[in-house]
Design an enzyme around this catalytic site. Sequence first.
Site, PDB file in Angstrom:
ATOM      1  N   LYS A  48       0.804  -1.224   0.000  1.00 56.88           N
ATOM      2  CA  LYS A  48       0.000   0.000   0.000  1.00 56.88           C
ATOM      3  C   LYS A  48       0.835   1.271   0.000  1.00 56.88           C
ATOM      4  O   LYS A  48       0.293   2.360  -0.219  1.00 56.88           O
ATOM      5  CB  LYS A  48      -0.948  -0.005   1.199  1.00 56.88           C
ATOM      6  CG  LYS A  48      -1.928  -1.168   1.228  1.00 56.88           C
ATOM      7  CD  LYS A  48      -2.876  -1.150   0.048  1.00 56.88           C
ATOM      8  CE  LYS A  48      -3.961  -2.212   0.201  1.00 56.88           C
ATOM      9  NZ  LYS A  48      -4.916  -2.201  -0.918  1.00 56.88           N
ATOM     10  N   SER A 263      -3.035 -12.550   4.448  1.00 59.27           N
ATOM     11  CA  SER A 263      -3.541 -12.455   3.072  1.00 59.27           C
ATOM     12  C   SER A 263      -2.479 -12.892   2.062  1.00 59.27           C
ATOM     13  O   SER A 263      -2.798 -13.442   1.013  1.00 59.27           O
ATOM     14  CB  SER A 263      -4.015 -11.033   2.766  1.00 59.27           C
ATOM     15  OG  SER A 263      -2.960 -10.104   2.903  1.00 59.27           O
TER      16      SER A 263
END
Length: 304
Positions: A48, A263
């Site tokens: 991110k 994840s």
Amino acid sequence: MKTYMTIEDTIGNTPLVRLQRIPGSLAQERGNVILAKLEGNNPAGSVKDRPAASMIRRAEARGEIKPGDTLIEATSGNTGIALAMVAAIRGYRMILIMPDNLSLERRASMAAYGAELILTKASDGGMEYARDLAMKMQAEGKGKVLDQFANPDNFQAHIDTTGPELWEQTGGEITHFISAMGTTGTIMGVGMYLRGRNPDIQIIGAQPAEGSQIPGIRKWSTAYQPKIYDPSKVDAFELIEQSKAETMARRLAAEEGIFGGISSAGALIAALRVAERVENATIVFIVCDRGDRYLSTGVFNPAD
């Protein structure tokens, strides 16, 4: 005088490494190679960092924001941490809204970068409620929402950086790209770039199986589906069970020395499933953050 990089200049150009043990016969007998893109090597610890820098820089360039302004974002963790870092670098006040059931490490990281954190009750609606609250605060004039879920600057970061890196690092040999799906910026941007170079590359998304709650992997209701998401740009989906993702996260660290988040392990499970079906493939999955971001959850604790 010699010119030195700033911390912002270290975003991107992360390593791509080959898994050695976990693939086993799926690699040796079928001629497949499974590669991990180590996005935890970014300065704020996740993939991110790329869209966070992109959203702030591009909004600045358009004259929508300027240093000293207040920025607001709803986040499940990684985007918030990345935005807090970039806001600190570029001189913004950052307000982050996050459900209170997410890890303590994420909260502490946001605070360390100087962000103001608003915790909402997960029982009030989780990320959906946080997103609504962010838009309400913007309407009340309390700041500017960058809106990672609808902002094309999110996936543009991956068209500009992640996709080209993967193409170069694999010498154009990549055949399958696999990513966990949250805001979907990574899979959209990387997929668009790679398919522009070779339309036969398969783009595969990891989504949570029914009843599973995996940080960073979401399947949104129709009302909250990210506006940047185009399902026609994903070739296939793999449903990931929470318990299997947690087990794989421990294996990834203990067997490969890659300490990634839950994840990331889900994306690896999807990659291994693909490797069972294909031959002579170059399969890349995203290790989107670092496992130390999840220590307080107990996922990595030794079994009793």
